[in-house]
Design a protein around this motif. Sequence first.
Motif, PDB file in Angstrom:
ATOM      1  N   ALA A  24       0.809  -1.219   0.000  1.00  0.00           N
ATOM      2  CA  ALA A  24       0.000   0.000   0.000  1.00  0.00           C
ATOM      3  C   ALA A  24       0.841   1.267   0.000  1.00  0.00           C
ATOM      4  O   ALA A  24       0.588   2.186  -0.796  1.00  0.00           O
ATOM      5  N   SER A  25       1.863   1.315   0.865  1.00  0.00           N
ATOM      6  CA  SER A  25       2.607   2.557   1.046  1.00  0.00           C
ATOM      7  C   SER A  25       3.869   2.649   0.201  1.00  0.00           C
ATOM      8  O   SER A  25       4.274   3.740  -0.195  1.00  0.00           O
ATOM      9  N   ARG A  57       2.287   1.252  -3.622  1.00  0.00           N
ATOM     10  CA  ARG A  57       1.056   1.989  -3.910  1.00  0.00           C
ATOM     11  C   ARG A  57       0.141   1.218  -4.878  1.00  0.00           C
ATOM     12  O   ARG A  57      -0.374   1.756  -5.861  1.00  0.00           O
ATOM     13  N   GLY A  90      -3.277  -0.875  -5.963  1.00  0.00           N
ATOM     14  CA  GLY A  90      -4.699  -0.656  -5.751  1.00  0.00           C
ATOM     15  C   GLY A  90      -5.503  -1.880  -6.120  1.00  0.00           C
ATOM     16  O   GLY A  90      -4.955  -2.922  -6.505  1.00  0.00           O
ATOM     17  N   ARG A 135      -4.338   1.167   4.596  1.00  0.00           N
ATOM     18  CA  ARG A 135      -3.105   1.314   5.357  1.00  0.00           C
ATOM     19  C   ARG A 135      -2.987   0.294   6.484  1.00  0.00           C
ATOM     20  O   ARG A 135      -1.900   0.058   6.999  1.00  0.00           O
TER      21      ARG A 135
END
Length: 251
Positions: free
Chosen positions: A34-35, A38, A40, A64
């Motif tokens: 996710a971080s 990134r 989706g 997150r």
Amino acid sequence: MSVDLRRSPRLYVDAPLAAGAMVELLADQVHYLASVLRLGSGDSVRLFNGRDGEWLSAVAELSRKRGKLEARRQLRRQEGLPDIHYLFAPLKHARLDYMAQKATELGAARLAPVLTAHTVARRVNLDRLRANAVEAAEQCNLLAVPEVVEPQDLSDVLDTWDSSRRLIYCDEAAPLGNSLAALQGLAGPGGPVPPLAVLVGPEGGFSAQEQQRLRAHPDVTAISLGPRVMRADTAAIAALTLVQAACGDWR
């Protein structure tokens, strides 16, 4: 699902993998996808667990704090690691990390810390050792992660040694010779890898008593790693390379 598999991240998971299986991610995996990456919904991730092969999966849920992947189709069937154990005197942090990664890449099926008379780093963080093995397996397209076992004293290892497994002992005091030829005699020209283990000692070498016991052991083959003195992490790479080329799955 049409994707460039070379660009799809790989993750090791413990959950069963099959078509339609939903895999809950760990916190560090959620952070990574996710971080850092990134990703989706619908983005592809390759998963493996050491049992069910490699699976192309898609992001089903990702925030997150939480993430789930759905396994879609199998990319590769499960393959086992060659039956080679790597026994080593523990090293200090960064060099132990490096050694664990390289031993994994070279196909070791088990990482086994061994405490010797001259071992300096006598405490081993097994979680960190395994994390380095997992990272190497993820990055190098391996389908399995080596088993990580508790440290044992060398004397206990030799007392309980399984005679069906040949122990290849890297003897810094051994006379120079053709180590490759000596190793080739341990296995035939084809077929499965025989049960083997490779032992590399600490930076200070084995004690005289340890050397005497190893050389006298009926299940031990001593080899030289050449005329130059190597650091223990370098010796790990050299020894495992020799073993894989002579009697492992590089034949």
